[in-house]
Design an enzyme around this catalytic site. Structure first.
Site, PDB file in Angstrom:
ATOM      1  N   ASP A 235       0.825  -1.211   0.000  1.00 16.14           N
ATOM      2  CA  ASP A 235       0.000   0.000   0.000  1.00 16.14           C
ATOM      3  C   ASP A 235       0.860   1.262   0.000  1.00 16.14           C
ATOM      4  OD1 ASP A 235      -2.320   1.489   0.098  1.00 16.14           O
ATOM      5  OD2 ASP A 235      -3.165   0.412   1.809  1.00 16.14           O
TER       6      ASP A 235
ATOM      7  N   ASP B 265     -10.804   2.064  -3.095  1.00 14.24           N
ATOM      8  CA  ASP B 265     -11.313   1.856  -1.738  1.00 14.24           C
ATOM      9  C   ASP B 265     -12.834   1.901  -1.708  1.00 14.24           C
ATOM     10  OD1 ASP B 265      -9.036   1.344  -0.378  1.00 14.24           O
ATOM     11  OD2 ASP B 265      -8.739   3.372   0.383  1.00 14.24           O
TER      12      ASP B 265
HETATM   13  C1  GLA Z   1      -5.755   1.896   2.221  1.00 12.35           C
HETATM   14  C2  GLA Z   1      -6.174   0.708   1.383  1.00 12.35           C
HETATM   15  C3  GLA Z   1      -7.227  -0.086   2.115  1.00 12.35           C
HETATM   16  C4  GLA Z   1      -6.675  -0.536   3.441  1.00 12.35           C
HETATM   17  C5  GLA Z   1      -6.212   0.662   4.246  1.00 12.35           C
HETATM   18  C6  GLA Z   1      -5.492   0.241   5.507  1.00 12.35           C
HETATM   19  O1  GLA Z   1      -6.780   2.820   2.311  1.00 12.35           O
HETATM   20  O2  GLA Z   1      -6.609   1.117   0.131  1.00 12.35           O
HETATM   21  O3  GLA Z   1      -7.624  -1.188   1.337  1.00 12.35           O
HETATM   22  O4  GLA Z   1      -5.613  -1.426   3.223  1.00 12.35           O
HETATM   23  O5  GLA Z   1      -5.328   1.478   3.509  1.00 12.35           O
HETATM   24  O6  GLA Z   1      -5.053   1.300   6.248  1.00 12.35           O
END
Ligand code: GLA
Length: 734
Positions: free
Chosen positions: A476, A546
């Site tokens: 990420d 997301d």
């Molecule tokens: C980002 C990712 C999510 C999750 C969060 C965790 O927003 O896109 O899928 O992994 O971080 O903090």
């Protein structure tokens, strides 16, 4: 095929689907033609001459179809190359000097590219054209490879540029596009993929006229807001007809894509590094490699362009062995638990998941340091013993015993000010002396332009990934750059920080993915904030957004499909009311949308009703059968959520067709909307799959000819009322 005609001084790059012809006139490299294939011997030298009209302004470059415009000799638009020379001026006069045809395409130094390494294509002859500025010694080496796929039915043109300082003095590069070309018309629409967090890659199409339109990122990442891709289309171009010129950049940082229409009916389009954020100091003898751009021309509309990018980015980009393998159906605990989990909860999730046939449990954010919220601990990559008393190896082992694989989330490029790492290395983040450090999601960014930081990350991640039986990693990156300066660079090189960061990131990714070839890596950036071919070179899939709401996902996945294959998109079934928009959709609708990518779940299975669990189980089974088709079949868009109340798309392989159809809002007294399938064999017969037949009206439970499905279409009759309904039908070729 690449031909140079000494007499006419024309280069002809050709394939079965396009010709690209370059001419040289008074030393200037001109784009004479780019479009439908022309016979090899076509002589377009008359075009090169016709731009020199005899007017007294003909010396100026403003009305020429330049391939790589520079500065100071009559091109008044934004240049593709600009170098500030030793005498302080920016005049950059690049003239044709030489060319070579190499037998193969070479990898780019430090940067990802298509058709190299494990993805090498056949017949990858490469043309290199050398342009020189005699006064400063700057050399631009333009590289062109015709990429031929599917027996020459699908083709693309890989382009890049290397700048070499062949002079005695330092040159400062301020403009370094990867590729550009001119087209002799101003009547184009520009298509780009605009968005924001949770609504990435929305299709925007605008007519362009005289002036410049810039699609860009200055964020140090390709970004949620724009994707490193644009296309020029004729105003009449549709999904299935008309000319399209796509440009896609294989790069994960700030970029600029631009279309400039001159008063002389010339459209110049280019893509490359963003001059706002990138400069480079080139010493005598040094070279600078610009990222690679991939051009796709389609005479048959947008679907054909997309299908070409899909094959290229699915089969000829990613170095991982996972690129061509079936992906596991996963469950991710993020939306199920957020930071609030322990081993017991994870195992309960895994147990239920395994009983449904789910193959992989992904442990998301919160397993390390004291990360019980998003305010701390990034950088402290050691297990929180309160949550995981038996460590990563303990939980991985127990998950494996349930017959599932175990995966892990990391966000390695980040550092929380509240972390042990920050306390010991406060200068390891991007920052500028005398300025406060702007936080995003309470975190700062590690300075990956510094070798010691890269080395540290490689060491720490190697330790984590070796510490347990880890089969999958979600990588990420949750904020964009501010104060993109480096404590490791002298003042005059600070404008190199962003690009050095990306080169550092690519080094870390290369070393880690090569060291752990068995791990399936998925990239992520607050969802789809770094969904680009640069990341896809290292990791075959990306978390698309997301936003996991089924209705929002229709647009996001539809837009993403303009360039990226479904095998690159993570798509999960999440809880309702949806956590991003509060919408309630059925388990069927959510599952039917997630079918469009790498299928998974992201919810608390313990909270599902028996009925929804049953639906989930049936989709897992169905997907195990269908995933070879959704990952490798030909994907075609049929009906756009940006234009109608419906969305439809299809996947086709040698044996089957999967038709996916969605209605967003209920309609009174509804019209049986017709969907027309595409690209089938008109003479073959297609029978509705038995499992799907029972849910269809009797009139549709039959064998159709390809011709009927394509020309007469199939009426979508709904037995469901209400909003947000979907239907997927499998047809078997008989
Ligand atoms: C980002 C990712 C999510 C999750 C969060 C965790 O927003 O896109 O899928 O992994 O971080 O903090």
């Amino acid at each position: 095929m690449i031909i140079y005609n000494e007499e006419t001084r024309l280069f002809h790059l050709s394939s079965r689907t396009f010709s690209y012809i370059l001419g040289v006139r008074e030393g200037r490299l001109l784009t004479l033609y780019y479009g439908n294939p022309l016979p090899e011997e076509t002589d377009l030298s008359y075009l090169a001459a016709s731009y020199y009209s005899g007017s007294s302004f003909e010396q100026l470059e403003q009305n020429l179809p330049l391939e790589i415009p520079s500065v100071g000799t009559g091109w008044y638009g934004d240049p593709a190359v600009q170098a500030i020379g030793p005498d302080g001026n920016n005049i950059t006069k690049l003239r044709f000097a030489d060319y070579k045809i190499l037998p193969h395409k070479e990898p780019l130094k430090g940067l990802p590219s298509v058709g190299v390494g494990s993805c090498k294509l056949e017949n990858d002859e490469t043309l290199e054209i050398l342009l020189k500025d005699d006064l400063t010694g700057l050399q631009a080496i333009l590289s062109y490879t015709v990429l031929q796929m599917q027996d020459g039915e699908m083709n693309a043109l890989a382009r890049s540029m290397r700048l070499v300082n062949g002079g005695q003095n330092e040159l400062i590069l301020t403009h370094m596009a990867s590729a550009g070309f001119s087209l002799p018309s101003r009547r184009f629409d520009l298509l780009h993929l605009r968005g924001a967090w949770a609504r990435e890659r929305q299709i925007v199409r605008t007519p362009i006229g005289q002036g410049a339109i810039r699609i860009q990122s200055q964020r140090g990442a390709s970004g949620h807001e724009e994707n490193p891709f644009i296309a020029l289309l004729a105003p009449e171009t549709t999904e299935d007809s008309g000319p399209v010129y796509g440009l896609s950049l294989i790069y994960s940082g700030s970029f600029l894509a631009e279309a400039q229409v001159s008063p002389f009916d010339n459209t110049y389009v280019s893509i490359g590094l963003n001059p706002m954020t990138h400069q480079w100091h080139l010493q005598s003898g040094e070279s600078f490699q610009c990222p690679e751009a991939v051009l796709v021309y389609s005479s048959k509309g947008l679907n054909r362009m997309s299908q070409t990018y899909h094959v290229l980015y699915r089969d000829h980009l990613c170095q991982s062995e996972w690129a061509r393998k079936e992906r596991p159906i996963l469950i991710n605990n993020w939306e199920a638990t957020y930071f609030n989990f322990d081993e017991r909860k994870l195992l309960s999730l895994a147990k239920k998941a395994s009983s449904l046939g789910i193959e992989l449990l992904v442990l998301d954010d919160g397993w390390f340091g004291v990360r019980n919220d998003d305010k701390r601990s990034l950088g402290d990559w050691y297990v929180n013993p309160e949550k995981l008393p038996h460590g990563l190896s303990g939980i991985a082992k127990k998950v494996n015993e349930l017959g599932m694989k175990f995966g892990l989330w990391v966000e390695p490029e980040m550092i929380s000010p509240d972390s042990d790492l920050y306390r010991s290395h406060p200068d390891w983040c991007l920052h500028a002396p005398g300025r406060s450090r702007t936080e995003g999601r309470n975190q700062l960014i590690l300075d990956l332009s510094r070798k010691e930081v890269q080395d540290y990350l490689i060491r720490v991640l190697t330790g984590v990934f070796s510490s347990a039986n880890i089969s999958y990693v979600k990588w990420d990156m949750n904020r964009n750059m501010t104060e993109s300066f480096s404590a490791g660079l002298p003042a005059h090189l600070q404008m190199e920080t962003q690009h050095r960061y990306i080169l550092g990131l690519y080094r870390v990714l290369r070393e880690i993915t090569e060291a752990f070839p068995q791990i399936l890596f998925e990239s992520c950036s607050g969802g789809g904030g770094r969904f680009d071919p640069g990341m896809l070179y290292f990791m075959p899939q990306t978390w698309t957004s997301d936003d996991s709401d089924a209705v929002e996902r229709l647009k996001i996945q539809y837009g993403t499909s303009l360039v990226y294959p479904s095998s690159a998109m993570g798509a999960h079934v999440s809880a309702v009311p949806n956590h991003q928009v509060g919408r309630i959709t059925s388990m069927n609708m959510r599952s039917d949308v997630a079918i469009g990518g790498n299928f998974g779940f992201e919810l608390d299975l313990d909270k599902l009703s028996e009925k929804d669990l049953e639906t989930a189980r049936s989709y897992v089974n169905k997907l195990k059968d269908l995933r070879s088709l959704t990952a490798r079949g030909v994907f075609t868009r049929l009906c756009s959520p940006f234009e109608t109340n419906y969305t439809a798309w299809q996947f086709v392989d040698e044996k089957r067709v999967l038709l996916c159809f969605y209605r967003i809002l209920a309609e009174p007294n509804p019209i049986p909307h017709r969907v027309y399938l595409k690209g089938l064999d008109p003479h073959k017969s297609y029978q509705v799959d038995e499992a799907d037949a029972s849910s269809l009206p009797p009139s549709l439970r039959q064998v159709f000819t390809g011709a009927a499905l394509m020309e007469a279409g199939i009426p979508m009759i709904w037995d469901q009322s209400g909003d947000f309904v979907s239907r997927t039908i499998v047809f078997h070729q008989v």
